[in-house]
Design a protein around this motif. Structure first.
Motif, PDB file in Angstrom:
ATOM      1  N   PHE A 262      39.891  49.010 -74.512  1.00  0.00           N
ATOM      2  CA  PHE A 262      39.270  49.786 -75.591  1.00  0.00           C
ATOM      3  C   PHE A 262      38.249  50.792 -75.060  1.00  0.00           C
ATOM      4  CE2 PHE A 262      35.850  50.351 -78.729  1.00  0.00           C
ATOM      5  CZ  PHE A 262      36.581  50.880 -79.788  1.00  0.00           C
ATOM      6  N   PHE A 263      37.353  50.336 -74.188  1.00  0.00           N
ATOM      7  CA  PHE A 263      36.269  51.206 -73.716  1.00  0.00           C
ATOM      8  C   PHE A 263      36.695  52.146 -72.588  1.00  0.00           C
ATOM      9  CE2 PHE A 263      33.429  47.724 -75.405  1.00  0.00           C
ATOM     10  CZ  PHE A 263      32.827  48.501 -76.390  1.00  0.00           C
ATOM     11  N   PHE A 264      37.586  51.676 -71.685  1.00  0.00           N
ATOM     12  CA  PHE A 264      37.883  52.454 -70.480  1.00  0.00           C
ATOM     13  C   PHE A 264      39.377  52.726 -70.265  1.00  0.00           C
ATOM     14  CE2 PHE A 264      34.003  49.931 -69.529  1.00  0.00           C
ATOM     15  CZ  PHE A 264      33.112  50.998 -69.502  1.00  0.00           C
ATOM     16  N   ASN A 265      40.212  52.267 -71.183  1.00  0.00           N
ATOM     17  CA  ASN A 265      41.663  52.423 -71.049  1.00  0.00           C
ATOM     18  C   ASN A 265      42.164  51.824 -69.736  1.00  0.00           C
ATOM     19  OD1 ASN A 265      44.208  53.237 -71.996  1.00  0.00           O
ATOM     20  ND2 ASN A 265      44.125  55.161 -70.864  1.00  0.00           N
ATOM     21  N   VAL A 266      41.565  50.705 -69.347  1.00  0.00           N
ATOM     22  CA  VAL A 266      41.953  49.997 -68.126  1.00  0.00           C
ATOM     23  C   VAL A 266      42.907  48.861 -68.494  1.00  0.00           C
ATOM     24  CG1 VAL A 266      41.134  48.418 -66.329  1.00  0.00           C
ATOM     25  CG2 VAL A 266      39.913  50.561 -66.771  1.00  0.00           C
ATOM     26  N   ASN A 267      44.050  48.850 -67.842  1.00  0.00           N
ATOM     27  CA  ASN A 267      45.035  47.793 -68.062  1.00  0.00           C
ATOM     28  C   ASN A 267      44.776  46.641 -67.104  1.00  0.00           C
ATOM     29  OD1 ASN A 267      46.771  49.131 -70.069  1.00  0.00           O
ATOM     30  ND2 ASN A 267      47.238  50.549 -68.407  1.00  0.00           N
ATOM     31  N   SER A 268      44.750  45.432 -67.619  1.00  0.00           N
ATOM     32  CA  SER A 268      44.531  44.253 -66.794  1.00  0.00           C
ATOM     33  C   SER A 268      45.516  43.165 -67.178  1.00  0.00           C
ATOM     34  CB  SER A 268      43.091  43.748 -66.947  1.00  0.00           C
ATOM     35  OG  SER A 268      42.796  43.494 -68.315  1.00  0.00           O
ATOM     36  N   GLY A 269      45.707  42.225 -66.274  1.00  0.00           N
ATOM     37  CA  GLY A 269      46.613  41.106 -66.524  1.00  0.00           C
ATOM     38  C   GLY A 269      45.870  39.790 -66.455  1.00  0.00           C
TER      39      GLY A 269
ATOM     40  N   PRO B 263      45.876  26.073 -61.966  1.00  0.00           N
ATOM     41  CA  PRO B 263      45.514  24.701 -62.333  1.00  0.00           C
ATOM     42  C   PRO B 263      44.046  24.504 -62.698  1.00  0.00           C
ATOM     43  CG  PRO B 263      46.992  24.691 -60.446  1.00  0.00           C
ATOM     44  CD  PRO B 263      46.670  26.128 -60.724  1.00  0.00           C
ATOM     45  N   ASN B 264      43.125  25.143 -61.960  1.00  0.00           N
ATOM     46  CA  ASN B 264      41.700  24.901 -62.190  1.00  0.00           C
ATOM     47  C   ASN B 264      40.926  26.097 -62.725  1.00  0.00           C
ATOM     48  OD1 ASN B 264      41.899  22.224 -61.151  1.00  0.00           O
ATOM     49  ND2 ASN B 264      41.919  23.084 -59.073  1.00  0.00           N
ATOM     50  N   THR B 265      41.600  27.198 -62.945  1.00  0.00           N
ATOM     51  CA  THR B 265      40.881  28.378 -63.422  1.00  0.00           C
ATOM     52  C   THR B 265      41.854  29.374 -64.047  1.00  0.00           C
ATOM     53  OG1 THR B 265      39.312  30.106 -62.779  1.00  0.00           O
ATOM     54  CG2 THR B 265      41.098  29.660 -61.245  1.00  0.00           C
ATOM     55  N   ARG B 266      41.285  30.426 -64.584  1.00  0.00           N
ATOM     56  CA  ARG B 266      42.061  31.565 -65.073  1.00  0.00           C
ATOM     57  C   ARG B 266      41.519  32.808 -64.381  1.00  0.00           C
ATOM     58  NH1 ARG B 266      40.945  28.589 -69.772  1.00  0.00           N
ATOM     59  NH2 ARG B 266      42.807  27.758 -70.806  1.00  0.00           N
ATOM     60  N   LYS B 267      42.379  33.766 -64.198  1.00  0.00           N
ATOM     61  CA  LYS B 267      41.946  34.997 -63.537  1.00  0.00           C
ATOM     62  C   LYS B 267      42.365  36.205 -64.357  1.00  0.00           C
ATOM     63  CE  LYS B 267      42.369  33.237 -58.778  1.00  0.00           C
ATOM     64  NZ  LYS B 267      40.989  33.400 -58.313  1.00  0.00           N
ATOM     65  N   LEU B 268      41.490  37.180 -64.395  1.00  0.00           N
ATOM     66  CA  LEU B 268      41.816  38.491 -64.924  1.00  0.00           C
ATOM     67  C   LEU B 268      41.999  39.390 -63.702  1.00  0.00           C
ATOM     68  CD1 LEU B 268      40.373  40.408 -67.881  1.00  0.00           C
ATOM     69  CD2 LEU B 268      40.227  41.479 -65.636  1.00  0.00           C
ATOM     70  N   TYR B 269      43.099  40.135 -63.649  1.00  0.00           N
ATOM     71  CA  TYR B 269      43.353  40.939 -62.457  1.00  0.00           C
ATOM     72  C   TYR B 269      43.746  42.366 -62.838  1.00  0.00           C
ATOM     73  CZ  TYR B 269      48.320  40.188 -63.442  1.00  0.00           C
ATOM     74  OH  TYR B 269      49.547  40.173 -64.043  1.00  0.00           O
ATOM     75  N   ILE B 270      43.484  43.288 -61.908  1.00  0.00           N
ATOM     76  CA  ILE B 270      43.841  44.698 -62.054  1.00  0.00           C
ATOM     77  C   ILE B 270      44.559  45.116 -60.784  1.00  0.00           C
ATOM     78  CG2 ILE B 270      42.994  47.030 -62.508  1.00  0.00           C
ATOM     79  CD1 ILE B 270      40.441  45.783 -63.628  1.00  0.00           C
ATOM     80  N   LYS B 271      45.717  45.753 -60.921  1.00  0.00           N
ATOM     81  CA  LYS B 271      46.499  46.143 -59.749  1.00  0.00           C
ATOM     82  C   LYS B 271      46.627  47.660 -59.574  1.00  0.00           C
ATOM     83  CE  LYS B 271      49.283  42.087 -58.697  1.00  0.00           C
ATOM     84  NZ  LYS B 271      48.755  42.050 -57.315  1.00  0.00           N
ATOM     85  N   SER B 272      46.504  48.405 -60.656  1.00  0.00           N
ATOM     86  CA  SER B 272      46.604  49.862 -60.547  1.00  0.00           C
ATOM     87  C   SER B 272      45.345  50.407 -59.881  1.00  0.00           C
ATOM     88  CB  SER B 272      46.766  50.474 -61.944  1.00  0.00           C
ATOM     89  OG  SER B 272      46.414  51.845 -61.935  1.00  0.00           O
ATOM     90  N   ILE B 273      45.505  51.208 -58.843  1.00  0.00           N
ATOM     91  CA  ILE B 273      44.329  51.737 -58.153  1.00  0.00           C
ATOM     92  C   ILE B 273      43.521  52.643 -59.071  1.00  0.00           C
ATOM     93  CG2 ILE B 273      45.555  53.707 -57.145  1.00  0.00           C
ATOM     94  CD1 ILE B 273      42.650  51.643 -55.617  1.00  0.00           C
ATOM     95  N   ARG B 274      44.196  53.348 -59.970  1.00  0.00           N
ATOM     96  CA  ARG B 274      43.455  54.182 -60.927  1.00  0.00           C
ATOM     97  C   ARG B 274      42.563  53.312 -61.801  1.00  0.00           C
ATOM     98  NH1 ARG B 274      43.116  55.325 -66.050  1.00  0.00           N
ATOM     99  NH2 ARG B 274      44.737  53.802 -66.564  1.00  0.00           N
ATOM    100  N   ASP B 275      43.092  52.197 -62.290  1.00  0.00           N
ATOM    101  CA  ASP B 275      42.316  51.300 -63.144  1.00  0.00           C
ATOM    102  C   ASP B 275      41.222  50.598 -62.360  1.00  0.00           C
ATOM    103  OD1 ASP B 275      43.786  51.940 -65.394  1.00  0.00           O
ATOM    104  OD2 ASP B 275      45.199  50.283 -65.161  1.00  0.00           O
ATOM    105  N   ILE B 276      41.503  50.235 -61.111  1.00  0.00           N
ATOM    106  CA  ILE B 276      40.478  49.599 -60.269  1.00  0.00           C
ATOM    107  C   ILE B 276      39.307  50.551 -60.057  1.00  0.00           C
ATOM    108  CG2 ILE B 276      39.977  48.807 -57.918  1.00  0.00           C
ATOM    109  CD1 ILE B 276      42.803  47.595 -57.852  1.00  0.00           C
TER     110      ILE B 276
END
Length: 295
Positions: free
Chosen positions: A153-160, A165-178
């Motif tokens: 919403f704020f930055f138009n950044v796509n994340s996955g 098993p013990n955690t959750r992760k939010l990740y970004i792979k596009s270098i533009r989004d990073i």
């Protein structure tokens, strides 16, 4: 003996983030909330909030942050390990409900501060010389999904999102989004380095593609020429080149005498366009196929 360890790319980013001045008290509280959501654990017996951080830079930022908004530090412990890279710092403070009484998703400035705390507490980034990947550990699913939504919403950044098993992760792979993410949380010096690396990788990639194209084209040209010569030699053995129509006979002799020339170069010698020459060679191959395989 003193062993000097090279800092990771993530730690270098965090070293830069430590130097960013604190904003308003609400922004500072939002950054603290980011630390809590990434690396905070509640000790029920002692009613303490415990932060376990692997980054010395992040620990320094957290201590300065707590001092800035008058949060008392109860205890600091550096856990020892056989591997110094695995050492972590525990920072304990008395738990207060006020820590949670702020909505980091209601305002872009609060969200930026919250992201900074998240990354400092539980984030990492691979060296862009190798590949592009940024991730943040987030245990609470609702916070993770809200962060993902706000990034878009704020930055138009796509994340996955990935669940382990013990955690959750939010990740970004596009270098533009990073790069957009890092710019938002205040990274400047390392961002310039990333831009340089990305440019270098793009140039190298373009050069490699060009070289591969040239090599592949050279192989195709050589194979095509070999087929043309094989067809002409087959006709020569089976019926003789003098039996070909005059225009094809000229082309056949020219190709046999100039096997190293490209179609364009051979066409110039015969006063033919590349397309005209190719068409005549196809006719020659078609005739040769009556006598056998010319592939």
């Amino acid at each position: 003996m003193v062993i000097l360890l090279r800092r990771t790319f993530s730690e270098e980013i965090k070293e830069e983030l430590v130097k960013i001045p604190f904003g308003s008290r609400d922004e500072a509280r939002s950054e603290l909330l980011g630390f809590i959501k990434a690396r905070g654990d509640f000790d029920v017996k002692k009613r303490q909030l415990v932060f376990s951080l692997h980054s010395f830079a992040a620990s320094r930022r957290l201590l300065n942050l707590m001092k800035y908004i008058s949060v008392p530090v109860v205890e600091i412990v550096v856990e020892k390990s056989h591997n110094i890279r695995k050492r972590f710092i525990k920072i304990m403070t008395e738990y207060s409900e006020s820590f949670m009484q702020i909505d980091p998703f209601s305002d872009v400035a609060l969200f930026v501060s919250f992201l900074r705390g998240l990354f400092l507490g539980g984030g990492s980034m691979t060296d862009p010389k190798h590949h592009y990947h940024l991730e943040i550990n987030l245990f609470e699913e609702d916070v993770l999904l809200s962060t993902k939504k706000a990034l878009k919403f704020f930055f138009n950044v796509n994340s996955g999102v990935v669940e382990l098993p013990n955690t959750r992760k939010l990740y970004i792979k596009s270098i533009r989004d990073i790069m957009t993410f890092l710019e938002a949380i205040g990274v400047q010096e390392k961002l310039r380095e990333i831009e340089r690396i990305v440019t270098e990788r793009r140039v190298i990639s373009d050069v490699n593609r060009t070289v591969n194209f040239i090599e592949a084209n050279a192989v195709r040209t050589a194979e095509s020429t070999a087929r043309q010569v094989k067809a002409i030699e087959l006709i020569q053995r089976r019926m003789g080149l003098d039996k070909l129509p005059e225009d094809l006979r000229k082309v056949a002799f020219a190709r046999l005498m100039n096997k190293e020339l490209s179609l364009r170069e051979l066409g110039k010698r015969l006063n033919l366009t590349k397309s005209q020459l190719y068409s005549k060679l196809k006719r020659i191959i078609k005739i040769a196929e009556r006598f056998g395989d010319v592939k």
